[in-house]
Design an enzyme around this catalytic site. Structure first.
Site, PDB file in Angstrom:
ATOM      1  N   HIS A  69       2.621  -7.468 -13.276  1.00 49.92           N
ATOM      2  CA  HIS A  69       3.972  -8.080 -12.689  1.00 49.92           C
ATOM      3  C   HIS A  69       4.338  -8.921 -13.832  1.00 49.92           C
ATOM      4  O   HIS A  69       3.681  -9.363 -14.586  1.00 49.92           O
ATOM      5  CB  HIS A  69       3.300  -8.823 -11.618  1.00 49.92           C
TER       6      HIS A  69
ATOM      7  N   THR B  49       8.750  -1.230 -17.646  1.00 52.31           N
ATOM      8  CA  THR B  49       8.651  -2.246 -18.542  1.00 52.31           C
ATOM      9  C   THR B  49       7.415  -2.514 -19.364  1.00 52.31           C
ATOM     10  O   THR B  49       7.472  -2.909 -20.343  1.00 52.31           O
ATOM     11  CB  THR B  49       9.306  -3.476 -17.877  1.00 52.31           C
TER      12      THR B  49
ATOM     13  N   SER C  22      10.075   1.844 -13.693  1.00 52.79           N
ATOM     14  CA  SER C  22       9.359   0.534 -13.191  1.00 52.79           C
ATOM     15  C   SER C  22       8.840   0.364 -11.957  1.00 52.79           C
ATOM     16  O   SER C  22       9.288   1.361 -10.984  1.00 52.79           O
ATOM     17  CB  SER C  22      10.688  -0.445 -13.335  1.00 52.79           C
ATOM     18  N   GLY C  23       8.168  -0.487 -11.902  1.00 47.76           N
ATOM     19  CA  GLY C  23       7.396  -0.421 -10.616  1.00 47.76           C
ATOM     20  C   GLY C  23       8.111  -0.515  -9.185  1.00 47.76           C
ATOM     21  O   GLY C  23       8.010   0.472  -8.245  1.00 47.76           O
TER      22      GLY C  23
ATOM     23  N   ASP D 143       4.877   2.495  -9.482  1.00 48.26           N
ATOM     24  CA  ASP D 143       3.731   2.241  -8.827  1.00 48.26           C
ATOM     25  C   ASP D 143       3.368   3.562  -7.866  1.00 48.26           C
ATOM     26  O   ASP D 143       2.202   3.957  -7.796  1.00 48.26           O
ATOM     27  CB  ASP D 143       3.765   0.841  -7.967  1.00 48.26           C
TER      28      ASP D 143
ATOM     29  N   ASP E 218       0.439 -10.359  -9.691  1.00 45.85           N
ATOM     30  CA  ASP E 218       0.631 -11.868  -9.314  1.00 45.85           C
ATOM     31  C   ASP E 218       0.483 -12.393  -8.056  1.00 45.85           C
ATOM     32  O   ASP E 218       1.188 -11.855  -6.985  1.00 45.85           O
ATOM     33  CB  ASP E 218       2.248 -12.183  -9.817  1.00 45.85           C
TER      34      ASP E 218
ATOM     35  N   HIS F  60       8.391  -4.890  -3.893  1.00 45.31           N
ATOM     36  CA  HIS F  60       7.659  -3.605  -3.643  1.00 45.31           C
ATOM     37  C   HIS F  60       6.332  -3.844  -3.281  1.00 45.31           C
ATOM     38  O   HIS F  60       5.383  -2.850  -3.631  1.00 45.31           O
ATOM     39  CB  HIS F  60       7.914  -2.756  -4.819  1.00 45.31           C
TER      40      HIS F  60
ATOM     41  N   ASP G  94       4.304  -0.927  -2.146  1.00 47.56           N
ATOM     42  CA  ASP G  94       4.076   0.082  -3.060  1.00 47.56           C
ATOM     43  C   ASP G  94       2.593  -0.274  -4.007  1.00 47.56           C
ATOM     44  O   ASP G  94       1.696   0.481  -4.269  1.00 47.56           O
ATOM     45  CB  ASP G  94       5.064   0.231  -4.264  1.00 47.56           C
TER      46      ASP G  94
ATOM     47  N   ARG H 134      -4.795   0.772  -2.811  1.00 49.44           N
ATOM     48  CA  ARG H 134      -5.571   1.685  -1.869  1.00 49.44           C
ATOM     49  C   ARG H 134      -5.905   3.161  -2.558  1.00 49.44           C
ATOM     50  O   ARG H 134      -7.154   3.297  -2.187  1.00 49.44           O
ATOM     51  CB  ARG H 134      -4.513   1.805  -0.748  1.00 49.44           C
TER      52      ARG H 134
END
Length: 157
Positions: free
Chosen positions: A12, A40, A71-72, A77, A97, A104, A107, A113
């Site tokens: 993050h 990123t 990007s996430g 993700d 973080d 997200h 996500d 998980r």
């Protein structure tokens, strides 16, 4: 799991500096593996490793580009989660973080998980990442115990 690992790296925004420092301190090990990252983070990690490999070109280091996902928040993700479910990721290093809500978050939870579901070694902070990378399994052979999902996939509905 072979000696050359497919390692996913994610951070993050507030954790990118820490991840880059980790990569810098461990570039000699990480450069021998295949790195996959969200957008990123992948660009920053690739730049860091490329600089270090160029500095040590005479020592036989070889540059491998980072396989960059989106990007996430734009699906990266989830792309990494899909790769985990397909057996294409061996290790997940995800500095997330805990003090900042993410747009997200669902996500992120899904990615974590899947890492647990498929028994992927996962580091969510610097200390755990250092433990992982210093393990003899990191650069050696390792047989990850896989869960048998047949009772779930063959259940009668």
């Amino acid at each position: 799991m072979s000696k050359v690992k497919n390692i996913a790296v994610v951070a993050h925004d507030n954790c990118k500096k820490e991840l880059l420092d980790f990569v810098d301190c461990n570039h000699n090990i990480l450069s021998r593996h295949n790195l996959v990252a969200t957008g990123t983070t992948g660009g920053l990690v690739e730049k860091m490793i490329m600089e270090r490999v160029e500095q040590k070109a005479d020592e036989g280091y070889e540059f491998k580009p980072v396989n960059r996902m989106k990007s996430g928040p734009l699906g990266g993700d989830q792309q990494l989660g899909a790769m985990i479910s397909e057996g294409k990721i061996d290790v997940l290093i995800f500095f997330w973080d805990p003090m900042q809500p993410q747009p997200h978050d669902v996500d992120v939870k899904a990615l974590l998980r899947l890492a647990v579901l498929y028994n992927i070694p996962t580091a969510s902070n610097r200390s755990t990442a250092e433990f992982l990378i210093s393990s003899p399994f990191f650069e050696g052979e390792f047989q990850r115990k896989e869960t048998d999902f047949s009772s779930y996939t063959q259940r009668k509905l």
